[in-house]
Design a protein around this motif. Structure first.
Motif, short mmCIF file in Angstrom:
data_model
loop_
_atom_site.label_atom_id
_atom_site.label_comp_id
_atom_site.label_asym_id
_atom_site.label_seq_id
_atom_site.Cartn_x
_atom_site.Cartn_y
_atom_site.Cartn_z
N ASN B 127 0.82 -1.21 0.00
CA ASN B 127 0.00 0.00 0.00
C ASN B 127 0.85 1.26 0.00
OD1 ASN B 127 -2.88 -0.83 0.25
ND2 ASN B 127 -2.13 -1.88 2.07
N LYS B 128 0.34 2.25 -0.66
CA LYS B 128 1.00 3.55 -0.72
C LYS B 128 0.45 4.42 0.42
CE LYS B 128 3.88 5.73 -3.50
NZ LYS B 128 5.06 5.26 -4.18
N VAL B 129 1.35 4.97 1.20
CA VAL B 129 0.97 5.69 2.40
C VAL B 129 1.19 7.19 2.23
CG1 VAL B 129 1.59 6.08 4.83
CG2 VAL B 129 1.46 3.74 3.93
N ALA B 130 0.20 7.98 2.66
CA ALA B 130 0.36 9.44 2.66
C ALA B 130 0.33 9.97 4.08
CB ALA B 130 -0.75 10.10 1.85
N ASP B 141 7.32 6.00 11.20
CA ASP B 141 8.23 4.95 11.68
C ASP B 141 7.61 3.55 11.57
OD1 ASP B 141 10.07 6.89 12.19
OD2 ASP B 141 9.89 6.84 14.37
N THR B 142 6.33 3.44 11.88
CA THR B 142 5.73 2.10 11.86
C THR B 142 5.57 1.61 10.42
OG1 THR B 142 3.52 3.08 12.01
CG2 THR B 142 4.55 2.37 14.05
N ASN B 143 5.38 2.53 9.49
CA ASN B 143 5.33 2.12 8.09
C ASN B 143 6.73 1.82 7.54
OD1 ASN B 143 2.57 2.00 6.85
ND2 ASN B 143 2.45 3.93 7.96
N THR B 144 7.72 2.49 8.07
CA THR B 144 9.10 2.17 7.70
C THR B 144 9.44 0.76 8.17
OG1 THR B 144 9.65 4.51 7.95
CG2 THR B 144 11.49 2.97 7.86
N MET B 145 9.13 0.47 9.43
CA MET B 145 9.39 -0.87 9.99
C MET B 145 8.71 -1.99 9.20
SD MET B 145 8.77 -0.25 14.02
CE MET B 145 9.96 0.57 15.08
N SER B 146 7.54 -1.68 8.67
CA SER B 146 6.82 -2.73 7.96
C SER B 146 7.05 -2.67 6.46
CB SER B 146 5.33 -2.71 8.32
OG SER B 146 4.83 -1.40 8.28
N GLY B 147 8.05 -1.89 6.05
CA GLY B 147 8.53 -1.99 4.67
C GLY B 147 7.80 -1.16 3.65
N ARG B 148 7.03 -0.17 4.11
CA ARG B 148 6.27 0.64 3.13
C ARG B 148 6.95 1.96 2.78
NH1 ARG B 148 2.62 -0.89 6.72
NH2 ARG B 148 1.41 -2.73 6.12
N ASN B 161 9.08 5.99 -0.92
CA ASN B 161 7.74 5.46 -1.19
C ASN B 161 6.61 6.16 -0.44
OD1 ASN B 161 8.51 3.59 -3.05
ND2 ASN B 161 8.61 1.89 -1.61
N ILE B 162 6.97 7.11 0.39
CA ILE B 162 5.94 7.81 1.17
C ILE B 162 5.47 9.04 0.40
CG2 ILE B 162 5.52 9.12 3.31
CD1 ILE B 162 5.75 6.19 3.94
#
Lengths: 420, 420
Positions: B127-130, B141-148, B161-162
């Motif tokens: 998923n693409k996160v904004a 940070d939590t999206n970084t940890m989970s590879g997004r 990717n953010i």
């Protein structure tokens, strides 16, 4: 409109709905509806029944009172927990057994379920995971959610990427080294659900195995306080070298009746390392600390004070009385089942009694027989994994009266009926 | 020996060490060491200073006492929280604003940090996160940890990717629809760190946008209780259609001073869906429920009773007094800064005041100037993202005395020095 859309983590779809406890609840409800006059005794679920120790309640009330005044109010605490509690843990749970730990190797949490569940965050998806069969379902489910389990096979009841280590009466419930060495090894002793334990010699072999294979051991000893026999380790760090390869999970849930209060801790020694794809060493302690600082905000101050009170002289006296009460229940269950002719495991160093059913009797059939004939509720062994088929779990957490009554009924039923 | 080894989640290595608060602490410690006679006033961190409401303390003591007796003892509670608390939430936080929610759409937790951190578990990695820039670091940070997040670019201070949505004085801190539609949109209003808000009309546009793009909005309204103006939504569900596209995070941390008690909740309406790669609809509520049942064991009974007490008549009176106290602090800070010639945002509907520094002044330089000259500690805006450069955050959570003293010093310093 764009073609993309919010996508779910499809690993969740690989989870098998664990209907174990909901099926039990439904069957019990149906029985009670049909037989409103009959008493049902529940020895199935692992929740405690004795109230909290007075020391803990007093500590909670005192801590709550502190929050009422500006001078003693506490806001955000350290994500890793307060030193006052970590110091007690180090002194009483470890130093007393000859184990040295630093304050920053202890992480206070809201319970072992969260810790054993969240720990998967810090490991790569590609790691190979080994679990015992039967097993506490959280280890399996959290690895399934994070994509390490592979596909579920309906006929075997197993996932393609998980390494299963059968624990049955045939191998005396001692997990054997798998053919393929795993990266992550879950061990739980005293064991849930079998109630069996591991000697120091057996555990030392696992530590060596993990070291030889650059694996990590996730050691769950939530039931450590129930150990009565000598030579059974209370902590994996009693084994030399374990600080290089093991993380340890502990809980106050059963130790001190904290199932509703929520507190436990995890020990992550600074010498435990993981590796990058390029074989660089990375401190697991640092990773876990980062995970906790990012996704967790510490345990309630009031709860941590309650946990601290467990280590007071009075607190120790109180919780030991409670543990003794459950241990006595376990003995009553063991004896009652043995007198009824069953083969019984566990219950000596654990609050769980694992009962081997007569050949060919299935876990769920035995559940129905027990419920429908004498109103006793236990847990079908197969609910913990395919190797649990033909076994049945009873727990020592009921009241003394109910435990005795249940055993009386079981003895009457099975001896009279010569069912075993 | 095998060639494989335990591998870490390398996404953790993509995290940028957030030295923000540790750097602040170090600078303050150094200053205090060098100037032991000088008073330091901390208006930097978002922790509360007023003690807990008496209603909450009384409820905690009563609940703790209940755990002392067999008849009233409570062990494992529902993972989703007790109905007694969920009913109050539905009635007072939602029904009162014309929003209908079911009990199973509310999940009680130990705080919004855990919830906003753990929610990533249920979404696909792709998923693409904004996020907005500046932003509360946990989302990133939590999206970084989970590879997004992708790779970090040192020169831009951003991940590849953010999707970043700048919020600066130029766009009146209103995030704009990004060029590429995201799958997951984090919105936080009233905003941390800028203290700015979003009107119903603005939020309605986001709900429509999410619907049009099959995105999900993760709406953090932890600071909702500080809203003073009309037409500012207290919940995203005040917007028609939001129940189809939004999850809402709430916290008692600031509302009721629960920063050390730990309680919050997340609302996951049953009409919110995610999709599989094959475009099958999956209930997000069911996924979150499964996540929580597997990795969480509910919040302390004692804590939930404290949270329930917030909704009592006395509790409401008490917490509103505290909120008013902080709101008054915010006003004092706003006025003081404006009188000193600064451009000031936030602080009207939020406990955060976001101060625009004169052209060319950097966040950290301003931090040093404030600390070294008048002993006041704030938070450099750049710590929340590149667009925070040139801004500075002050919080309203200090004591009245300190807040007033700080503003007096700021006025004296900046007006005398004609620094602005």
């Amino acid at each position: 409109m764009r073609l993309s859309m919010i996508k779910i983590n499809e690993n969740f779809l690989d989870l098998q709905d664990n209907y174990l406890f909901s099926t039990i609840a439904k069957k019990v409800a149906k029985f009670q509806e049909e037989h409103p006059d009959k008493k049902v005794i529940k020895l199935g679920i692992g929740d405690v029944t004795l109230p909290l120790a007075k020391s803990c309640v007093d500590a909670m009330k005192k801590a709550a009172e502190e929050l009422l005044y500006k001078e003693s109010f506490r806001g955000y605490g350290p994500e890793q927990g307060y030193d006052f509690l970590k110091e007690k843990i180090i002194k009483y749970d470890y130093k007393s057994r000859g184990i040295d730990l630093d304050l920053d190797e202890i992480f206070i949490s809201d319970g072992a379920k969260c810790d054993t569940g969240n720990i998967v965050d810090i490991f790569a998806k590609g790691n190979k995971v080994a679990i015992t069969d039967p097993v506490y379902p959280v280890y399996l489910d959290t690895n399934t959610m994070s994509g390490r389990a592979g596909k579920y096979n309906e006929s075997t009841g197993r996932y393609s990427n998980i390494i299963y280590m059968p624990c049955t009466s045939e191998n005396n419930f001692e997990p054997q080294f798998p053919d393929e060495a795993p990266d992550i090894i879950y061990l739980c002793f005293p064991n849930n659900p079998t109630g069996t334990v591991c000697t120091k010699e057996q555990l030392a072999k696992w530590v060596k195995y993990a070291k030889d294979n650059k694996s990590i051991i996730l050691y769950d000893c939530a039931y450590e306080c129930f150990i009565t026999e000598e030579n059974i380790p209370h902590s994996i760090y009693e084994i030399e070298g374990a600080k290089d390869v093991a993380i340890e999970f502990k809980s106050y849930s059963k130790t001190a009746g904290f199932t509703g209060v929520r507190c436990g801790y995890v020990v992550v020694p600074k010498k435990v390392y993981g590796y990058t794809e390029k074989s660089e060493k990375v401190s697991i302690n640092k990773l876990w600390n980062r995970r906790q600082c990012t996704k967790f905000n510490g345990v309630s101050y009031v709860t941590q004070r309650a946990a601290e009170a467990i280590y007071s002289e009075e607190g120790q006296k109180e919780i030991k009385e409670n543990i003794k009460y459950y241990q006595e229940n376990a003995k009553i269950i063991r004896n009652g089942l043995q007198e009824s002719g069953f083969l019984v495991y566990g219950g000596v160093n654990a609050p769980y009694i694992w009962l081997k059913l007569p050949d060919g009797v299935k876990s769920w059939d035995f559940f129905d027989e027990l419920l429908n004939n004498i109103g006793i509720v236990g847990t079908p062994g197969v609910g913990f994994g395919p190797c649990g088929e033909g076994y049945f779990r009873l727990t020592a957490f009921g009241s003394r009266e109910n435990t005795e009554e249940a055993m009386k009924k079981i003895k009457e039923y099975f001896i009279r009926e010569s069912k075993v």
